[in-house]
Design an enzyme around this catalytic site. Structure first.
Site, PDB file in Angstrom:
ATOM      1  N   TYR A   1       0.638  -1.088   0.103  1.00 39.13           N
ATOM      2  CA  TYR A   1       0.158   0.329   0.134  1.00 39.13           C
ATOM      3  C   TYR A   1       0.432   1.030   0.080  1.00 39.13           C
ATOM      4  O   TYR A   1       0.491   2.554  -0.242  1.00 39.13           O
ATOM      5  CB  TYR A   1      -1.014   0.158   1.233  1.00 39.13           C
ATOM      6  CG  TYR A   1      -2.054  -0.949   0.921  1.00 39.13           C
ATOM      7  CD1 TYR A   1      -2.179  -2.463   0.228  1.00 39.13           C
ATOM      8  CD2 TYR A   1      -3.282   0.029   1.391  1.00 39.13           C
ATOM      9  CE1 TYR A   1      -3.503  -2.654   0.069  1.00 39.13           C
ATOM     10  CE2 TYR A   1      -4.292  -0.712   1.136  1.00 39.13           C
ATOM     11  CZ  TYR A   1      -4.439  -2.108   0.775  1.00 39.13           C
ATOM     12  OH  TYR A   1      -6.030  -2.240   0.562  1.00 39.13           O
TER      13      TYR A   1
ATOM     14  N   LYS B   1       2.763 -15.383   1.884  1.00 38.21           N
ATOM     15  CA  LYS B   1       3.701 -15.963   1.045  1.00 38.21           C
ATOM     16  C   LYS B   1       4.867 -16.071   0.346  1.00 38.21           C
ATOM     17  O   LYS B   1       5.721 -16.022   0.108  1.00 38.21           O
ATOM     18  CB  LYS B   1       2.326 -15.668  -0.836  1.00 38.21           C
ATOM     19  CG  LYS B   1       1.272 -15.867  -0.739  1.00 38.21           C
ATOM     20  CD  LYS B   1       0.967 -16.811  -1.062  1.00 38.21           C
ATOM     21  CE  LYS B   1       1.326 -17.049  -2.581  1.00 38.21           C
ATOM     22  NZ  LYS B   1       0.506 -18.615  -3.424  1.00 38.21           N
TER      23      LYS B   1
ATOM     24  N   ASP C   1      -3.349 -18.200  -0.168  1.00 38.57           N
ATOM     25  CA  ASP C   1      -4.381 -18.473  -0.422  1.00 38.57           C
ATOM     26  C   ASP C   1      -5.185 -19.712   0.275  1.00 38.57           C
ATOM     27  O   ASP C   1      -5.590 -19.665   0.194  1.00 38.57           O
ATOM     28  CB  ASP C   1      -3.523 -19.136  -1.671  1.00 38.57           C
ATOM     29  CG  ASP C   1      -2.451 -19.813  -1.988  1.00 38.57           C
ATOM     30  OD1 ASP C   1      -1.651 -20.036  -0.857  1.00 38.57           O
ATOM     31  OD2 ASP C   1      -2.527 -20.741  -2.747  1.00 38.57           O
TER      32      ASP C   1
ATOM     33  N   ASP D   1      -6.642  -7.492   3.732  1.00 40.39           N
ATOM     34  CA  ASP D   1      -8.536  -6.879   3.178  1.00 40.39           C
ATOM     35  C   ASP D   1      -8.077  -7.152   2.354  1.00 40.39           C
ATOM     36  O   ASP D   1      -9.869  -7.433   2.707  1.00 40.39           O
ATOM     37  CB  ASP D   1      -6.938  -5.667   2.231  1.00 40.39           C
ATOM     38  CG  ASP D   1      -7.788  -4.850   1.197  1.00 40.39           C
ATOM     39  OD1 ASP D   1      -9.176  -3.944   1.857  1.00 40.39           O
ATOM     40  OD2 ASP D   1      -7.495  -4.709  -0.241  1.00 40.39           O
TER      41      ASP D   1
ATOM     42  N   ASP E   1     -11.720  -9.241   3.701  1.00 40.79           N
ATOM     43  CA  ASP E   1     -13.732  -9.047   3.319  1.00 40.79           C
ATOM     44  C   ASP E   1     -14.412 -10.666   3.150  1.00 40.79           C
ATOM     45  O   ASP E   1     -15.577 -10.890   3.181  1.00 40.79           O
ATOM     46  CB  ASP E   1     -13.929  -8.959   1.543  1.00 40.79           C
ATOM     47  CG  ASP E   1     -13.997  -7.404   1.645  1.00 40.79           C
ATOM     48  OD1 ASP E   1     -13.541  -6.730   2.704  1.00 40.79           O
ATOM     49  OD2 ASP E   1     -13.822  -6.970   0.618  1.00 40.79           O
TER      50      ASP E   1
HETATM   51  C1  IPM Z   1     -10.803  -1.371   3.784  1.00 41.65           C
HETATM   52  C2  IPM Z   1     -10.669  -0.871   2.041  1.00 41.65           C
HETATM   53  C3  IPM Z   1      -9.467   0.480   2.183  1.00 41.65           C
HETATM   54  C4  IPM Z   1      -8.803  -0.474   1.561  1.00 41.65           C
HETATM   55  C5  IPM Z   1      -9.732   0.981   0.582  1.00 41.65           C
HETATM   56  C6  IPM Z   1     -10.901   1.986   0.490  1.00 41.65           C
HETATM   57  C7  IPM Z   1      -8.833   2.150   0.659  1.00 41.65           C
HETATM   58  O1  IPM Z   1     -10.910  -1.512   1.025  1.00 41.65           O
HETATM   59  O2  IPM Z   1     -10.207  -0.793   4.585  1.00 41.65           O
HETATM   60  O3  IPM Z   1     -10.611  -2.788   3.368  1.00 41.65           O
HETATM   61  O4  IPM Z   1      -7.697  -1.006   0.860  1.00 41.65           O
HETATM   62  O5  IPM Z   1      -7.785  -0.775   2.840  1.00 41.65           O
HETATM   63 MG    MG Z   2     -10.353  -4.190   1.949  1.00 41.22          MG
END
Ligand code: IPM
Ligand code: MG
Length: 370
Positions: free
Chosen positions: A143, A194, A227, A251, A255
């Site tokens: 990042y 990884k 993975d 990230d 999710d």
């Molecule tokens: C998160 C989001 C952010 C990230 C974006 C909005 C920059 O996806 O907080 O998970 O990638 O960190």
């Molecule tokens: Mg995210």
């Protein structure tokens, strides 16, 4: 009256404002019923700040964030700002807050509420009772790594570069946060990278093991390729307790973990910096979901993730564990009573709006308070 607790509220874009309005109502309730006093300030971040000031966050707002005990953020971004210059995209405001406040440890709990176990895309038995904590490194890795950018090559084609880079202390400090959390749970930590393809992954694995061997020898650590970790999260998520991983894998994995629980609209997060001499950490709290522009401004959004993010602020920044329990308990009561916003609606339940969910949570707080 207890002493002031300063909270900077940054609702941001899309559904951020509506969700945050419900938090305001809960803060009012706590001030009236629990003898608490919050010192509140509110300002702009993301697209709304671009519209007002030409940048996704101003230096003045950054100053406020530095001086507040905690920041509570809604969400940023939306199609209106999709084609804007990369350097001032709404997300850059969020990334600047994380980076400049040095919030290196991002805690993303994935908890499956009993009342929502049927709302997951996985079978009830796979997710019922699920309670994992993902600790994502938040200020390093690809990042922020240099070099980065897009350059044009001599033949006119282009090259895009980002750099995955980690140093010893960046890894050790976030692994320590993860072990401290694991210690208060089952003591099991999974570290994910990884190492089979990336040198930075090898370093991550070795440093994580070092922290275990030298500082937390009584707890357990296992290493898992990212993975495989993604696959195991979907196959058998309850094998995990705490997972620590880098910025990009965190990230993605968070999710996946979020979706296991039935709704992104339910999940809070905390981003913490290093502890100072008094043990206080700089902190920002935000829902895991985004700004949901498609439903913004229609009183449809689920405010629970933002409310639970505020509850995390009560617990981690203000040492108000009892009040955090109260707010989290009220959310559970409302779900058990069948109230649902559209994103978690199920047959036979009572469909409610953003403000309706706020009303129900306030009523549940009244009832718990007696
Ligand atoms: C998160 C989001 C952010 C990230 C974006 C909005 C920059 O996806 O907080 O998970 O990638 O960190
Ligand atoms: Mg995210």
């Amino acid at each position: 009256m207890s002493s002031n607790k300063s909270l900077l509220i940054l609702p941001g874009d899309g559904i951020g404002a509506e969700a945050m309005a419900q938090v305001r109502r809960i803060i009012d309730w706590l001030e009236r019923n629990r003898s608490l006093r919050f010192d509140l300030d509110e300002d702009l971040v993301g697209g709304c700040s671009i519209d007002a000031h030409g940048v996704p966050i101003t230096d003045a707002v950054m100053d406020k964030a530095f001086n507040a005990d905690a920041v509570l953020l809604g969400a940023v971004g939306g199609p209106k700002w999709d084609n804007i210059d990369f350097s001032i995209k709404p997300e850059r405001g969020l990334l600047r807050l994380r980076k400049d406040l040095e919030l290196f440890a991002n805690l993303r709990p994935a908890v499956c509420f009993e009342a929502l176990a049927d709302a997951s895309s996985l079978k009830r038995e796979v997710v019922a009772g699920l309670d994992i904590m993902i600790v994502r490194e938040l200020t390093g890795g690809v990042y922020f790594g240099e070099p980065r950018g897009i350059t044009t090559l001599p033949d006119g084609t282009r090259r895009g570069v980002n750099t995955q880079v980690y140093e010893t202390e960046e890894i050790r400090r976030v692994v320590r946060v993860a072990f401290d959390i694991a210690k208060a749970r089952t003591g099991r930590l999974t570290s994910s990278e990884k190492a089979n393809v990336m040198e930075s992954g090898i370093l991550w694995r070795e440093e994580a093991q070092w922290v275990h061997d030298n500082e937390y020898p009584d707890l357990s650590i296992q290493h898992m390729y990212a993975d495989n970790c993604a696959m195991q999260l979907v196959r058998n998520p309850k094998q995990f307790d705490v997972i620590v991983t880098d910025n990009l894998f965190g990230d993605v994995l968070s999710d996946i973990a979020a979706m296991l629980t039935g709704s992104l609209g339910m999940l809070p997060s905390a981003s913490l910096g290093a502890a100072d001499a008094e043990g206080k950490r700089r902190a920002m709290y935000e829902p895991v979901h985004g700004s949901a522009p498609d439903i913004a401004g229609q009183n449809l959004a689920n405010p629970i993730a933002t409310i639970l993010s505020f509850a995390m602020a009560l617990r981690y920044s203000f040492d108000l564990g009892e009040d955090a329990d109260l707010v989290e308990g009220a959310v559970q009561d409302v779900l058990a009573a069948g109230y649902r916003t559209g994103d978690i609606m199920q047959p036979g339940m009572t469909k409610t709006s953003t403000t309706g969910m706020g009303d129900a949570i306030l009523a549940a707080l009244d009832k718990r308070q007696g």
